[in-house]
Design a protein around this motif. Structure first.
Motif, PDB file in Angstrom:
ATOM      1  N   HIS A  39       0.683  -1.234  -0.044  1.00 46.95           N
ATOM      2  CA  HIS A  39      -0.064  -0.087   0.038  1.00 46.95           C
ATOM      3  C   HIS A  39       0.875   1.338   0.017  1.00 46.95           C
ATOM      4  CE1 HIS A  39      -2.962  -2.874   2.323  1.00 46.95           C
ATOM      5  NE2 HIS A  39      -3.142  -3.052   0.916  1.00 46.95           N
ATOM      6  N   LYS A  40       2.240   1.065   0.031  1.00 42.28           N
ATOM      7  CA  LYS A  40       2.975   2.394  -0.012  1.00 42.28           C
ATOM      8  C   LYS A  40       3.986   2.274  -1.234  1.00 42.28           C
ATOM      9  CE  LYS A  40       2.361   3.311   4.867  1.00 42.28           C
ATOM     10  NZ  LYS A  40       3.058   3.579   6.339  1.00 42.28           N
ATOM     11  N   THR A  41       3.707   1.604  -2.003  1.00 43.17           N
ATOM     12  CA  THR A  41       4.709   1.577  -3.380  1.00 43.17           C
ATOM     13  C   THR A  41       4.196   2.311  -4.440  1.00 43.17           C
ATOM     14  OG1 THR A  41       3.638  -0.492  -4.437  1.00 43.17           O
ATOM     15  CG2 THR A  41       5.204  -0.867  -2.709  1.00 43.17           C
ATOM     16  N   SER A  42       5.368   2.784  -5.194  1.00 42.09           N
ATOM     17  CA  SER A  42       4.985   3.466  -6.390  1.00 42.09           C
ATOM     18  C   SER A  42       5.564   3.006  -7.558  1.00 42.09           C
ATOM     19  CB  SER A  42       4.972   4.907  -6.076  1.00 42.09           C
ATOM     20  OG  SER A  42       6.324   5.151  -5.916  1.00 42.09           O
ATOM     21  N   THR A  43       6.709   2.223  -7.673  1.00 40.81           N
ATOM     22  CA  THR A  43       7.475   1.820  -8.698  1.00 40.81           C
ATOM     23  C   THR A  43       7.522   0.608  -9.308  1.00 40.81           C
ATOM     24  OG1 THR A  43       9.448   1.082  -7.734  1.00 40.81           O
ATOM     25  CG2 THR A  43       9.125   3.519  -7.770  1.00 40.81           C
ATOM     26  N   VAL A  44       8.015   0.446 -10.485  1.00 45.83           N
ATOM     27  CA  VAL A  44       7.720  -0.687 -11.136  1.00 45.83           C
ATOM     28  C   VAL A  44       8.857  -1.946 -10.628  1.00 45.83           C
ATOM     29  CG1 VAL A  44       8.519  -2.018 -13.326  1.00 45.83           C
ATOM     30  CG2 VAL A  44       7.246  -0.060 -13.345  1.00 45.83           C
ATOM     31  N   TYR A  45      10.096  -1.271  -9.959  1.00 48.12           N
ATOM     32  CA  TYR A  45      10.943  -2.058  -9.442  1.00 48.12           C
ATOM     33  C   TYR A  45      10.215  -2.863  -8.008  1.00 48.12           C
ATOM     34  CZ  TYR A  45      13.240   1.472 -11.947  1.00 48.12           C
ATOM     35  OH  TYR A  45      13.536   2.645 -13.137  1.00 48.12           O
ATOM     36  N   GLU A  46       9.503  -2.057  -7.495  1.00 46.76           N
ATOM     37  CA  GLU A  46       8.912  -2.615  -6.070  1.00 46.76           C
ATOM     38  C   GLU A  46       7.648  -3.486  -6.439  1.00 46.76           C
ATOM     39  OE1 GLU A  46       9.709   1.259  -3.684  1.00 46.76           O
ATOM     40  OE2 GLU A  46       7.810   1.256  -4.643  1.00 46.76           O
TER      41      GLU A  46
ATOM     42  N   ALA B 158      -1.266   6.616   0.965  1.00 49.19           N
ATOM     43  CA  ALA B 158      -0.834   5.593  -0.098  1.00 49.19           C
ATOM     44  C   ALA B 158      -0.813   6.385  -1.412  1.00 49.19           C
ATOM     45  CB  ALA B 158      -1.950   4.724  -0.207  1.00 49.19           C
ATOM     46  N   GLU B 159       0.187   6.330  -2.255  1.00 47.05           N
ATOM     47  CA  GLU B 159       0.448   6.853  -3.607  1.00 47.05           C
ATOM     48  C   GLU B 159      -0.950   6.611  -4.399  1.00 47.05           C
ATOM     49  OE1 GLU B 159       2.598   9.066  -5.011  1.00 47.05           O
ATOM     50  OE2 GLU B 159       3.195   9.278  -3.047  1.00 47.05           O
ATOM     51  N   TYR B 160      -1.322   5.184  -4.235  1.00 48.10           N
ATOM     52  CA  TYR B 160      -2.284   4.527  -5.207  1.00 48.10           C
ATOM     53  C   TYR B 160      -3.874   4.603  -4.473  1.00 48.10           C
ATOM     54  CZ  TYR B 160       0.865   3.110  -8.937  1.00 48.10           C
ATOM     55  OH  TYR B 160       1.632   3.011 -10.071  1.00 48.10           O
ATOM     56  N   ALA B 161      -3.962   5.411  -3.525  1.00 48.37           N
ATOM     57  CA  ALA B 161      -5.384   5.378  -2.912  1.00 48.37           C
ATOM     58  C   ALA B 161      -6.485   5.751  -3.984  1.00 48.37           C
ATOM     59  CB  ALA B 161      -5.352   6.445  -2.055  1.00 48.37           C
ATOM     60  N   SER B 162      -6.157   6.463  -4.873  1.00 47.03           N
ATOM     61  CA  SER B 162      -7.154   6.784  -6.007  1.00 47.03           C
ATOM     62  C   SER B 162      -7.622   5.643  -6.677  1.00 47.03           C
ATOM     63  CB  SER B 162      -6.692   8.011  -6.691  1.00 47.03           C
ATOM     64  OG  SER B 162      -5.636   7.464  -7.483  1.00 47.03           O
ATOM     65  N   MET B 163      -6.653   4.564  -6.737  1.00 39.11           N
ATOM     66  CA  MET B 163      -6.986   3.697  -7.660  1.00 39.11           C
ATOM     67  C   MET B 163      -8.500   2.680  -7.307  1.00 39.11           C
ATOM     68  SD  MET B 163      -4.657   0.161  -8.448  1.00 39.11           S
ATOM     69  CE  MET B 163      -3.622   0.814  -9.840  1.00 39.11           C
ATOM     70  N   LEU B 164      -8.555   2.786  -6.035  1.00 43.80           N
ATOM     71  CA  LEU B 164      -9.808   2.136  -5.631  1.00 43.80           C
ATOM     72  C   LEU B 164     -11.155   3.214  -5.531  1.00 43.80           C
ATOM     73  CD1 LEU B 164      -9.062  -0.095  -2.497  1.00 43.80           C
ATOM     74  CD2 LEU B 164      -9.729  -0.713  -5.036  1.00 43.80           C
TER      75      LEU B 164
ATOM     76  N   LEU C 229      -7.492  -4.743 -10.366  1.00 45.44           N
ATOM     77  CA  LEU C 229      -7.051  -5.743  -9.055  1.00 45.44           C
ATOM     78  C   LEU C 229      -5.891  -6.724  -9.194  1.00 45.44           C
ATOM     79  CD1 LEU C 229     -10.582  -7.030  -8.168  1.00 45.44           C
ATOM     80  CD2 LEU C 229      -9.347  -5.137  -7.194  1.00 45.44           C
ATOM     81  N   THR C 230      -5.192  -6.675 -10.369  1.00 46.33           N
ATOM     82  CA  THR C 230      -3.761  -7.230 -10.423  1.00 46.33           C
ATOM     83  C   THR C 230      -2.634  -6.452  -9.987  1.00 46.33           C
ATOM     84  OG1 THR C 230      -3.357  -6.117 -12.751  1.00 46.33           O
ATOM     85  CG2 THR C 230      -4.718  -8.502 -12.549  1.00 46.33           C
ATOM     86  N   HIS C 231      -3.082  -5.118  -9.770  1.00 45.54           N
ATOM     87  CA  HIS C 231      -1.962  -4.188  -9.315  1.00 45.54           C
ATOM     88  C   HIS C 231      -1.704  -4.244  -7.559  1.00 45.54           C
ATOM     89  CE1 HIS C 231      -0.260  -0.276  -8.227  1.00 45.54           C
ATOM     90  NE2 HIS C 231       0.061  -0.335  -9.259  1.00 45.54           N
ATOM     91  N   GLN C 232      -0.522  -4.236  -7.331  1.00 43.16           N
ATOM     92  CA  GLN C 232      -0.012  -4.641  -5.924  1.00 43.16           C
ATOM     93  C   GLN C 232      -0.703  -3.635  -4.899  1.00 43.16           C
ATOM     94  OE1 GLN C 232       1.941  -2.748  -8.029  1.00 43.16           O
ATOM     95  NE2 GLN C 232       3.108  -1.251  -7.299  1.00 43.16           N
ATOM     96  N   ALA C 233      -1.235  -2.548  -5.261  1.00 47.67           N
ATOM     97  CA  ALA C 233      -2.024  -1.871  -4.226  1.00 47.67           C
ATOM     98  C   ALA C 233      -3.178  -2.485  -3.615  1.00 47.67           C
ATOM     99  CB  ALA C 233      -2.240  -0.507  -4.597  1.00 47.67           C
ATOM    100  N   THR C 234      -3.704  -3.295  -4.398  1.00 43.77           N
ATOM    101  CA  THR C 234      -4.970  -4.128  -4.063  1.00 43.77           C
ATOM    102  C   THR C 234      -4.559  -5.123  -3.305  1.00 43.77           C
ATOM    103  OG1 THR C 234      -5.349  -5.204  -6.065  1.00 43.77           O
ATOM    104  CG2 THR C 234      -6.125  -2.898  -6.093  1.00 43.77           C
ATOM    105  N   TYR C 235      -3.429  -5.353  -3.119  1.00 42.79           N
ATOM    106  CA  TYR C 235      -3.239  -6.992  -2.299  1.00 42.79           C
ATOM    107  C   TYR C 235      -3.395  -6.726  -0.995  1.00 42.79           C
ATOM    108  CZ  TYR C 235      -0.407  -7.867  -6.926  1.00 42.79           C
ATOM    109  OH  TYR C 235      -0.009  -8.111  -8.105  1.00 42.79           O
TER     110      TYR C 235
ATOM    111  N   ALA D  36      -6.387  14.656  -7.350  1.00 39.43           N
ATOM    112  CA  ALA D  36      -6.382  13.913  -6.120  1.00 39.43           C
ATOM    113  C   ALA D  36      -5.452  12.629  -6.336  1.00 39.43           C
ATOM    114  CB  ALA D  36      -7.635  13.267  -5.732  1.00 39.43           C
ATOM    115  N   SER D  37      -4.768  12.410  -7.374  1.00 38.47           N
ATOM    116  CA  SER D  37      -3.741  11.327  -7.605  1.00 38.47           C
ATOM    117  C   SER D  37      -2.338  11.695  -6.839  1.00 38.47           C
ATOM    118  CB  SER D  37      -3.310  11.167  -8.907  1.00 38.47           C
ATOM    119  OG  SER D  37      -2.335  10.133  -9.147  1.00 38.47           O
ATOM    120  N   GLY D  38      -1.993  10.761  -6.160  1.00 36.51           N
ATOM    121  CA  GLY D  38      -0.592  10.948  -5.370  1.00 36.51           C
ATOM    122  C   GLY D  38       0.614  10.878  -6.510  1.00 36.51           C
ATOM    123  N   ASN D  39       0.197  10.352  -7.553  1.00 36.58           N
ATOM    124  CA  ASN D  39       1.394  10.321  -8.709  1.00 36.58           C
ATOM    125  C   ASN D  39       1.086  11.591  -9.907  1.00 36.58           C
ATOM    126  OD1 ASN D  39       2.502   7.617  -8.186  1.00 36.58           O
ATOM    127  ND2 ASN D  39       0.254   7.233  -8.555  1.00 36.58           N
TER     128      ASN D  39
END
Length: 530
Positions: A46-53, A125-131, A175-181, A448-451
């Motif tokens: 819930h705190k990631t933002s990069t492809v590497y992570e 969370a950078e990806y909070a807006s995803m949900l 839902l395949t994205h890590q922020a939703t894990y 509102a996007s953290g990105n």
């Protein structure tokens, strides 16, 4: 038979040592040394933002649904799901053999907790807006609602119900994205901040976290509690960060790395000659762009942003700097999304000379000439490719009265600075598709996007994106609405798109299951090694 096997092993080991080589018995663990272009900042989903992570977290955790090695959608923690006739209620049946690495069951309550944690303002969370498509999620994240008002409910231990605000065609892909894990609440409650540490992290994916030596390696070992552990062929995955691409090639040649995901493009022709089909280049859903500080003078002037964008010779960047491993980019959404036509910059069909003439006139009108130059700093993260790109743009803009200085930091520092809305002029950034839909590229420019590194804020753009979301049940209409939204973003130069990505990986011929795909996603659980 065992006695003879031991004798043979001792004899082979002795002969190998005498020959000056290291002998690995046939029954030794299979190790995959996986090169990465940057160090991960965290493995908290819930705190990631990069492809590497994302690559690492995809090995450690499993969401409701996942991608296979060809990026087809497959069941993950949920073995099946149904969707209501109006497209707003998803009911997921969790697999009964789904376990956390500590042996406890993965339940619907774990997902309720995790979805709420992603939206909790305290998580940041950078990806909070995803949900945000989930009912009540945006309200909770923006402190206008309560977590219990979110449309996420555990019907029973193995049944999760998710209610959306409106039909969202890309929801399953999202839902395949890590922020939703999911994350393990019991572990977090017990260990506090230490829940994320090696040897303590409780995860539900194919691997667990055994070691993490910063700037050296991260060791993942096969999770025996994973529901499909029997099909996982690689015992140990070592993620090895190597920002210097040239050094990574030497490590690959020496056998220290089995794969690496970002080649030094100035060496591409030589690498193809030396390594043949181990070098892989192909289409990739990603956009290489420059974020520009739209809320800071003089960059809050759309004419100025447009002049800089027009003056950059993208053909030169693609052909000379990136050795044709990238394509010139004039939109935020790259080509390749089914059913969508990107909105290109209006000058895309102009010759480069005409673009430069038009840019020069704008700059002169704004008072910038070689005698009275505009000072512009370009920030970029460590990479020969990013440096060469910035240097080329520096040279292209100089004759037009733009004095460019360059500032390089490591990847972790660079993105942390952008996420914290630091003070800058222009900064290198990239967006790789989180799911195969235009929204993943357009959503990052929402207020509102953290990105939203550019701090772009346009009521017209917000309204257009809201209109597209409301048309979720009508795919053709929705795609048209998204293109209209992109037209606003591109005309405003909310970002400066430069190139469309191609993946350029180098993959040992010993690896199998590392299948080429437009997402450049390669879960270790599907890979085997000779």
């Amino acid at each position: 038979m065992l006695k003879n096997l031991l004798k043979a092993t001792v004899f082979a080991t002795t002969m190998a040592l005498a020959a000056g080589t290291f002998y690995t018995p046939a029954f030794a663990e299979t190790v995959y040394n996986r090169g990465s272009a940057a160090e991960a900042e965290t493995v908290d989903p819930h705190k990631t933002s990069t492809v590497y992570e994302a690559d690492i977290i995809r090995d450690l955790f499993q969401g409701l649904v996942m991608h296979d090695q060809k990026t087809n959608l497959i069941p993950g923690a949920a073995e099946s799901w149904t969707v209501s006739d109006d497209g707003t209620v998803y009911t997921f049946k969790l697999r009964k053999d789904g376990l956390w690495s500590d042996g406890s069951p993965v339940t619907a309550d774990d997902f309720v907790f995790s979805f709420r944690r992603l939206e909790d303002p305290a998580t940041a969370a950078e990806y909070a807006s995803m949900l945000y498509p989930v009912k009540g999620a945006e309200d909770f994240n923006t402190k206008k609602g309560k977590p219990e008002d979110m449309g996420v409910k555990a019907i029973d231990a193995n049944t999760l119900e998710v209610t959306l605000k409106a039909p969202t065609p890309y929801f399953l892909e999202m839902l395949t994205h890590q922020a939703t894990y999911p994350v393990n609440k019991a572990s977090m409650d017990k260990l506090g901040a230490d829940w994320i540490k090696p040897g303590k992290l409780v995860s539900n994916g194919a691997y667990t976290l055994a070691e993490w030596v910063p700037n050296d390696h991260m060791k993942l070992v096969k999770n025996p509690k994973f529901w499909d552990a029997g099909s996982v062929k690689i015992d140990t995955v070592n993620y090895i960060p190597t920002e210097d691409r040239s050094s990574a090639m030497k490590r690959f040649e020496a056998g220290e790395l089995d794969s690496y995901g970002d080649l030094p493009t100035e060496q591409l022709a030589d690498l193809k000659t030396k390594f043949g089909d181990q070098v892989r280049v192909g289409p990739y859903l990603g956009t290489y762009y420059y974020a520009v500080k739209t809320d800071k003078a003089p960059w809050n002037n759309v004419e100025l942003r447009n002049a800089i964008s027009m003056a950059i010779d993208r053909d030169f960047l693609a052909e000379k700097v990136w050795q044709n491993s990238m394509l010139p980019g004039y939109s935020m959404v790259p080509p390749g999304v089914e059913g969508y036509t990107p909105a290109l910059a209006k000058y895309a069909d102009m010759s480069q000379i005409d673009r430069e003439d038009a840019a020069k006139k704008i700059l002169e009108k704004l008072g910038y000439t070689p005698e009275h130059p505009l000072k512009m700093e370009i920030r970029y993260n460590t990479s020969e490719n990013h440096k060469n790109t910035a240097v080329a743009i520096q040279e292209q803009l100089k004759p037009l009265g733009v004095e460019v200085t360059l500032l390089n930091t490591d990847t972790k520092t660079h993105y942390s600075f952008l996420e914290q809305k630091g003070n800058y002029d222009v900064a290198r950034a990239a967006w790789i598709a989180d799911y195969k839909d235009p929204e993943t590229f357009l959503g990052i420019s929402r207020k509102a996007s953290g990105n939203n590194y550019s701090s772009y804020n346009s009521p017209a753009y917000e309204a257009a994106m809201d209109k597209a979301a409301a048309a979720g049940g009508k795919p053709e209409e929705r795609m048209k609405d998204l293109a209209e939204a992109e037209r606003i973003l591109v005309d405003d130069v909310g970002e400066i798109p430069l190139l469309y990505y191609s993946y350029h990986d180098i993959v040992s011929s010993k690896l199998h299951g590392f299948d080429d795909n437009v997402m450049d996603i390669h879960p270790s659980r599907f890979i085997s090694k000779d």
